[in-house]
Write a protein that holds these residues in place. Sequence first.
Motif, PDB file in Angstrom:
ATOM      1  N   LEU A  25     101.369  90.542  43.858  1.00 50.72           N
ATOM      2  CA  LEU A  25     102.007  89.284  43.790  1.00 50.72           C
ATOM      3  C   LEU A  25     103.195  88.674  44.140  1.00 50.72           C
ATOM      4  N   GLU A  26     104.078  87.812  44.762  1.00 54.05           N
ATOM      5  CA  GLU A  26     105.757  87.955  45.265  1.00 54.05           C
ATOM      6  C   GLU A  26     105.768  87.012  44.065  1.00 54.05           C
ATOM      7  N   SER A  27     106.794  86.778  43.767  1.00 48.54           N
ATOM      8  CA  SER A  27     107.528  86.211  42.569  1.00 48.54           C
ATOM      9  C   SER A  27     108.671  84.806  42.774  1.00 48.54           C
ATOM     10  N   ARG A  86     117.575  84.984  42.408  1.00 51.97           N
ATOM     11  CA  ARG A  86     117.770  85.018  44.173  1.00 51.97           C
ATOM     12  C   ARG A  86     116.962  85.296  44.602  1.00 51.97           C
ATOM     13  N   LYS A  87     116.653  85.263  45.905  1.00 51.81           N
ATOM     14  CA  LYS A  87     115.192  84.436  46.808  1.00 51.81           C
ATOM     15  C   LYS A  87     115.902  86.179  47.373  1.00 51.81           C
ATOM     16  N   LEU A  88     115.582  87.174  47.608  1.00 50.83           N
ATOM     17  CA  LEU A  88     114.829  88.568  47.900  1.00 50.83           C
ATOM     18  C   LEU A  88     114.595  88.644  49.098  1.00 50.83           C
ATOM     19  N   THR A 106     110.311  87.742  47.333  1.00 44.22           N
ATOM     20  CA  THR A 106     109.837  86.841  49.202  1.00 44.22           C
ATOM     21  C   THR A 106     109.178  87.562  49.209  1.00 44.22           C
ATOM     22  N   VAL A 107     107.338  86.929  50.558  1.00 45.11           N
ATOM     23  CA  VAL A 107     106.344  87.954  50.411  1.00 45.11           C
ATOM     24  C   VAL A 107     107.234  88.879  51.651  1.00 45.11           C
ATOM     25  N   ALA A 108     108.597  89.262  52.130  1.00 44.71           N
ATOM     26  CA  ALA A 108     109.071  90.606  52.832  1.00 44.71           C
ATOM     27  C   ALA A 108     108.986  91.501  52.141  1.00 44.71           C
ATOM     28  N   ILE A 140     113.834  82.816  62.646  1.00 44.79           N
ATOM     29  CA  ILE A 140     112.408  83.061  62.243  1.00 44.79           C
ATOM     30  C   ILE A 140     112.547  84.094  60.497  1.00 44.79           C
ATOM     31  N   SER A 141     111.848  83.854  59.782  1.00 45.71           N
ATOM     32  CA  SER A 141     111.963  84.326  58.293  1.00 45.71           C
ATOM     33  C   SER A 141     111.456  86.030  59.014  1.00 45.71           C
ATOM     34  N   ALA A 142     112.111  86.947  58.327  1.00 44.60           N
ATOM     35  CA  ALA A 142     111.833  88.191  57.981  1.00 44.60           C
ATOM     36  C   ALA A 142     110.771  88.275  57.649  1.00 44.60           C
ATOM     37  N   ASP A 143     110.158  87.894  56.937  1.00 41.19           N
ATOM     38  CA  ASP A 143     108.032  88.017  56.779  1.00 41.19           C
ATOM     39  C   ASP A 143     107.646  88.424  58.357  1.00 41.19           C
ATOM     40  N   LEU A 144     108.275  88.175  59.172  1.00 45.06           N
ATOM     41  CA  LEU A 144     107.609  88.819  59.961  1.00 45.06           C
ATOM     42  C   LEU A 144     107.447  89.484  60.671  1.00 45.06           C
ATOM     43  N   ALA A 159      99.720  79.408  58.064  1.00 43.10           N
ATOM     44  CA  ALA A 159     101.463  78.896  58.000  1.00 43.10           C
ATOM     45  C   ALA A 159     101.139  77.707  57.835  1.00 43.10           C
ATOM     46  N   LYS A 160     102.943  77.199  57.118  1.00 43.43           N
ATOM     47  CA  LYS A 160     102.803  75.481  57.123  1.00 43.43           C
ATOM     48  C   LYS A 160     103.266  74.529  58.182  1.00 43.43           C
ATOM     49  N   ALA A 161     103.130  73.970  58.290  1.00 44.88           N
ATOM     50  CA  ALA A 161     103.104  72.886  59.156  1.00 44.88           C
ATOM     51  C   ALA A 161     104.945  72.763  59.325  1.00 44.88           C
ATOM     52  N   ALA A 189      96.353  76.277  58.471  1.00 47.78           N
ATOM     53  CA  ALA A 189      98.190  75.474  58.934  1.00 47.78           C
ATOM     54  C   ALA A 189      98.062  75.183  56.905  1.00 47.78           C
ATOM     55  N   PHE A 190      97.420  76.336  55.561  1.00 42.66           N
ATOM     56  CA  PHE A 190      98.399  75.891  54.502  1.00 42.66           C
ATOM     57  C   PHE A 190      97.675  75.181  53.943  1.00 42.66           C
ATOM     58  N   TRP A 191      98.487  73.235  53.730  1.00 43.85           N
ATOM     59  CA  TRP A 191      97.770  72.763  53.151  1.00 43.85           C
ATOM     60  C   TRP A 191      96.545  71.852  54.087  1.00 43.85           C
ATOM     61  N   VAL A 263     116.031  77.023  53.186  1.00 46.85           N
ATOM     62  CA  VAL A 263     115.201  75.453  54.544  1.00 46.85           C
ATOM     63  C   VAL A 263     113.630  75.827  53.246  1.00 46.85           C
ATOM     64  N   THR A 264     113.032  76.776  53.419  1.00 47.89           N
ATOM     65  CA  THR A 264     111.704  76.903  52.815  1.00 47.89           C
ATOM     66  C   THR A 264     111.860  76.607  51.544  1.00 47.89           C
ATOM     67  N   PRO A 265     112.876  76.132  50.183  1.00 44.31           N
ATOM     68  CA  PRO A 265     112.720  75.362  48.612  1.00 44.31           C
ATOM     69  C   PRO A 265     113.158  74.473  49.314  1.00 44.31           C
ATOM     70  N   LEU A 267     112.410  72.413  51.798  1.00 44.95           N
ATOM     71  CA  LEU A 267     111.005  71.413  52.752  1.00 44.95           C
ATOM     72  C   LEU A 267     110.183  71.154  51.150  1.00 44.95           C
ATOM     73  N   LEU A 268     109.528  72.281  50.568  1.00 47.56           N
ATOM     74  CA  LEU A 268     109.206  72.503  50.181  1.00 47.56           C
ATOM     75  C   LEU A 268     109.219  71.856  48.892  1.00 47.56           C
ATOM     76  N   GLY A 269     110.153  71.063  47.994  1.00 49.19           N
ATOM     77  CA  GLY A 269     110.467  70.658  46.897  1.00 49.19           C
ATOM     78  C   GLY A 269     110.415  69.018  47.845  1.00 49.19           C
TER      79      GLY A 269
HETATM   80  N1  PSU Z   1     105.802  79.452  51.366  1.00 52.23           N
HETATM   81  C1  PSU Z   1     105.685  78.301  50.043  1.00 52.23           C
HETATM   82  N2  PSU Z   1     105.639  78.640  49.299  1.00 52.23           N
HETATM   83  C2  PSU Z   1     107.484  79.930  49.010  1.00 52.23           C
HETATM   84  C3  PSU Z   1     107.335  80.231  49.927  1.00 52.23           C
HETATM   85  C4  PSU Z   1     107.013  80.227  51.276  1.00 52.23           C
HETATM   86  O1  PSU Z   1     104.821  78.092  50.439  1.00 52.23           O
HETATM   87  O2  PSU Z   1     107.269  80.258  48.058  1.00 52.23           O
HETATM   88  C5  PSU Z   1     108.140  81.557  49.966  1.00 52.23           C
HETATM   89  C6  PSU Z   1     108.480  82.630  50.299  1.00 52.23           C
HETATM   90  O3  PSU Z   1     108.527  83.612  49.204  1.00 52.23           O
HETATM   91  C7  PSU Z   1     108.238  83.169  51.258  1.00 52.23           C
HETATM   92  C8  PSU Z   1     109.505  82.531  51.324  1.00 52.23           C
HETATM   93  O4  PSU Z   1     108.450  84.935  51.815  1.00 52.23           O
HETATM   94  O5  PSU Z   1     109.430  81.342  50.745  1.00 52.23           O
HETATM   95  C9  PSU Z   1     110.435  82.488  53.162  1.00 52.23           C
HETATM   96  O6  PSU Z   1     110.867  82.276  52.420  1.00 52.23           O
HETATM   97  P1  PSU Z   1     112.598  82.280  54.711  1.00 52.23           P
HETATM   98  O7  PSU Z   1     111.433  81.016  54.934  1.00 52.23           O
HETATM   99  O8  PSU Z   1     113.689  81.754  53.802  1.00 52.23           O
HETATM  100  O9  PSU Z   1     112.119  83.625  54.830  1.00 52.23           O
END
Ligand code: PSU
Length: 308
Positions: A25-27, A86-88, A106-108, A140-144, A159-161, A189-191, A263-265, A267-269
């Motif tokens: 699981l990620e943190s 930190r967001k790693l 993160t996922v990556a 482009i997220s490093a996750d890909l 993936a989220k919209a 699409a996530f939600w 960006v991602t944190p 938008l989620l917030g």
């Molecule tokens: N999407 C979510 N919640 C999250 C993330 C993505 O709904 O917490 C986190 C995950 O850890 C994902 C990261 O790997 O955001 C992607 O960040 P970035 O777009 O900066 O690569």
Amino acid sequence: MTNAPLSLLPEVSRALAAGLPVVALESTIITHGMPYPQNVEMAQTVEQDIRDAGAIPATIAVMRGKICVGLSPDQLQSLAQTPNARKLSRADMAACLVTLDTGATTVAATMIAAHLAGIDVFATGGIGGVHRGAETSFDISADLHELAQTAVTVVAAGAKAILDIPKTLEVLETLGVPVIAYGQSEFPAFWARSSGLTAPLRFDTSFEIAAAHLMRARLGLKGGQLVANPIPSAAEIPLPQIMPMIEQALAEAEAQGISAKSVTPFLLGRIFALTEGRSLAANIALVRNNARLGAEIAAEIAKARSKT
Ligand code: PSU
Ligand code: MN
């Protein structure tokens, strides 16, 4: 064996040594994806879901110079209350380890750690992807890229919209990442359960997902699989409902010049606030659903390995 600074929780190392199913699981979802205290409640609940489904959970984070694979209840609490964690991603892991900072993966980064520890399956909420406007921002997220090079099967709710979903699918195709919709043909699409886009691959059983994971290893293919598991119907926020909030959050991010890791944190917030918490309830439901599927896939992989 690896020489990496791993610190496995005893329960996790025992399970791995015995060939029992383990789910990573990620943190970052805890520190940057949800507010306290719902973040720690979610993390505990998801760990319990994995246990109930017959696997051992291993939440991953960097603490005191170690990649912790499996967190004790105290470590989980403390991480959830570290606002400046930190967001790693792949780029940040080594630096965080040498500076002894606390880092959320993160996922990556979670894929890298899981692979080092010998864990095949990782469950989360959403992956990072190609952001809207990437043609100018290059965001482009490093996750890909991680999915293209690290052999872990990642269960997410699509993936989220807030992202550009068609471009995200194109990049995954270019990178040779199998994108498998679970139990439906559409990429979720996530939600929302539907995105209007057909996923490249579809499986209806965890057995087949596990078999494909093992077949990739036999073929010597680098990289993992992305399993896109639709949010349970009862928790979904259909696209037409969530879209106006997404558009507003995106406009605010643009106006405030939010960039890179923020960006991602951000938008989620904002979407959490704009949906009055509904997005958070949906997020928790989908992570739990992914944890259960992850545990099933890990169990199938363990079963198949025990027969060889
Ligand atoms: N999407 C979510 N919640 C999250 C993330 C993505 O709904 O917490 C986190 C995950 O850890 C994902 C990261 O790997 O955001 C992607 O960040 P970035 O777009 O900066 O690569
Ligand atoms: Mn980014």
